[in-house]
Scaffold this active site. Structure first.
Site, PDB file in Angstrom:
ATOM      1  N   ARG A   1       0.779  -1.345  -0.101  1.00  0.00           N
ATOM      2  CA  ARG A   1       0.088  -0.477   0.027  1.00  0.00           C
ATOM      3  C   ARG A   1       0.861   1.210   0.131  1.00  0.00           C
ATOM      4  O   ARG A   1       0.229   2.351  -0.778  1.00  0.00           O
ATOM      5  CB  ARG A   1      -0.789   0.334   1.278  1.00  0.00           C
ATOM      6  N   THR A   2       1.740   1.123   1.020  1.00  0.00           N
ATOM      7  CA  THR A   2       2.696   2.641   0.504  1.00  0.00           C
ATOM      8  C   THR A   2       3.476   2.699  -0.454  1.00  0.00           C
ATOM      9  O   THR A   2       3.903   3.647  -1.430  1.00  0.00           O
ATOM     10  CB  THR A   2       3.810   2.566   1.966  1.00  0.00           C
ATOM     11  N   LYS A  59      24.151  -5.930  -4.937  1.00  0.00           N
ATOM     12  CA  LYS A  59      25.492  -6.651  -5.562  1.00  0.00           C
ATOM     13  C   LYS A  59      26.615  -5.390  -5.061  1.00  0.00           C
ATOM     14  O   LYS A  59      27.710  -5.929  -5.168  1.00  0.00           O
ATOM     15  CB  LYS A  59      25.415  -5.908  -6.962  1.00  0.00           C
ATOM     16  N   ARG A 100      12.157   3.291   1.824  1.00  0.00           N
ATOM     17  CA  ARG A 100      11.606   2.033   2.906  1.00  0.00           C
ATOM     18  C   ARG A 100      13.181   1.622   2.946  1.00  0.00           C
ATOM     19  O   ARG A 100      13.138   1.347   1.940  1.00  0.00           O
ATOM     20  CB  ARG A 100      10.604   1.510   2.717  1.00  0.00           C
ATOM     21  N   HIS A 120       7.184   5.996  10.648  1.00  0.00           N
ATOM     22  CA  HIS A 120       7.027   6.028   9.147  1.00  0.00           C
ATOM     23  C   HIS A 120       5.776   7.410   8.462  1.00  0.00           C
ATOM     24  O   HIS A 120       4.964   7.440   8.892  1.00  0.00           O
ATOM     25  CB  HIS A 120       6.048   4.934   9.364  1.00  0.00           C
TER      26      HIS A 120
END
Ligand code: NCD
Length: 316
Positions: free
Chosen positions: A58-59, A86, A108, A136
């Site tokens: 959702r975010t 990597k 995030r 958040h």
């Protein structure tokens, strides 16, 4: 108001007027999402990068839609398809994204503070979309908006945050946001799910939901974050659901017009029963809807706001 910050990393960094301003803008942007053509040209020519080093539906989608409704170009980078796997350092990822000409990065990351480090090393604006168990901020802003929409105010309301506070960045950002805006916040959970000395954030703590539920205007339910728990913090899921799960029986003890919120994703039958998740007072999907408008407001203040206002003033 001209918003002078480059980044939005935490509610802690926001002044009350800045929070108010974003909520007011959210109101105007919600109207855009209700139009037949859900688009305005505000951020035309701007590039937004979604950098998600942790799963999210959702975010990430909400930020992507918000940027697209403002006409920005959006690029998605996830952990699996980035050079981070990597061995590229965050600092080099920042340099690369700058070189590609991004204007904002929505980030995030599983580690608390990673977005702060990233923001220091990049020219683009950084928006924290969740860093470990830290903050958040846009979730808290959309929650404030949703509460205000229902009650017309936040000041003086009593909000109970129920569940896994220890692992929750949503709880931390909401505690900061709600107390700044004058709400009373009480945390309810087994002692193992409440961080020690959390009272220093200006909240009360109690372990018995049945005793206090009748006092709450808002019950904010948190997901039990089993993926972040490294040890057993309560005897069993069934026992947790019995003592803290929000079910119809327990809801009988609550105020009639109590608002039920949850940041999602929900675990039906654990922290919230399936029946309660679907009643009209549970505004879980409304929170998702408001999220797009609030994220449009945040992108606007960081990327377009000041500039657009300057151009508008010059024209006058
Ligand atoms: C939350 C998160 O990822 O911090 N979800 C969200 O952003 N809507 C909460 C959670 O995962 O439980």
């Amino acid at each position: 108001m001209v918003f002078k910050k480059k980044d939005l990393l935490g509610i802690r960094d926001l002044e009350n007027e800045e929070i108010q301003y974003i909520l007011e803008l959210g109101e105007s942007f919600r109207e855009v999402s209700a139009r037949y053509i859900k688009k305005v040209p505000t951020l035309r020519g701007k590039t937004v990068v979604n950098l998600f080093i942790e799963p999210s539906t959702r975010t990430r989608t909400s930020f992507e839609l918000a940027a697209k409704r403002l006409s920005a170009d959006v690029v998605n980078i996830s952990a699996k398809n980035s050079s981070l796997v990597k061995g590229e350092s965050l600092k080099d990822t920042a340099k690369t994204i700058d070189a590609l000409g991004a204007d904002a990065v929505i980030m995030r990351h599983p580690s608390a503070g990673a977005t702060y480090f990233f923001a220091k090393n990049i020219k683009a604006s950084v928006i924290n979309a969740g860093d470990g168990a830290h903050e958040h901020p846009t979730q808290a802003l959309l929650d404030l908006y949703t509460i205000k929409e229902k009650f017309g105010r936040i000041d003086g309301l009593h909000v109970g945050i129920v569940g896994d506070v220890t692992h929750s960045r949503v709880a931390r950002s909401n505690i900061l946001a709600l107390t700044k805006m004058g709400a009373k916040v009480t945390l309810v959970a087994p002692p193992t799910l409440i961080p020690v000395k959390i009272e220093a954030m200006g909240v009360e703590v109690t372990y018995n939901l049945d005793e206090i539920i009748g006092e709450f205007d808002v019950v904010y339910v948190l997901r039990i974050q089993l993926e972040r728990q490294t040890e057993s913090l309560f005897p069993s899921i069934r026992e947790y659901a019995n003592l803290y799960g929000l079910n119809l029986d327990r809801l009988k003890k609550a105020k009639k017009d109590v608002l039920i919120m949850h940041p999602g994703p929900i675990n039906r039958g654990i922290e919230i029963s399936s029946e309660v998740a679907d009643i009209p007072q549970a505004v879980i999907t409304e929170q998702v809807r408001n999220g797009v408008a609030i994220r449009m407001a945040v992108l606007y203040v960081l990327l377009g706001g000041a500039e657009v206002e300057k151009v508008a003033n010059q024209k006058r």
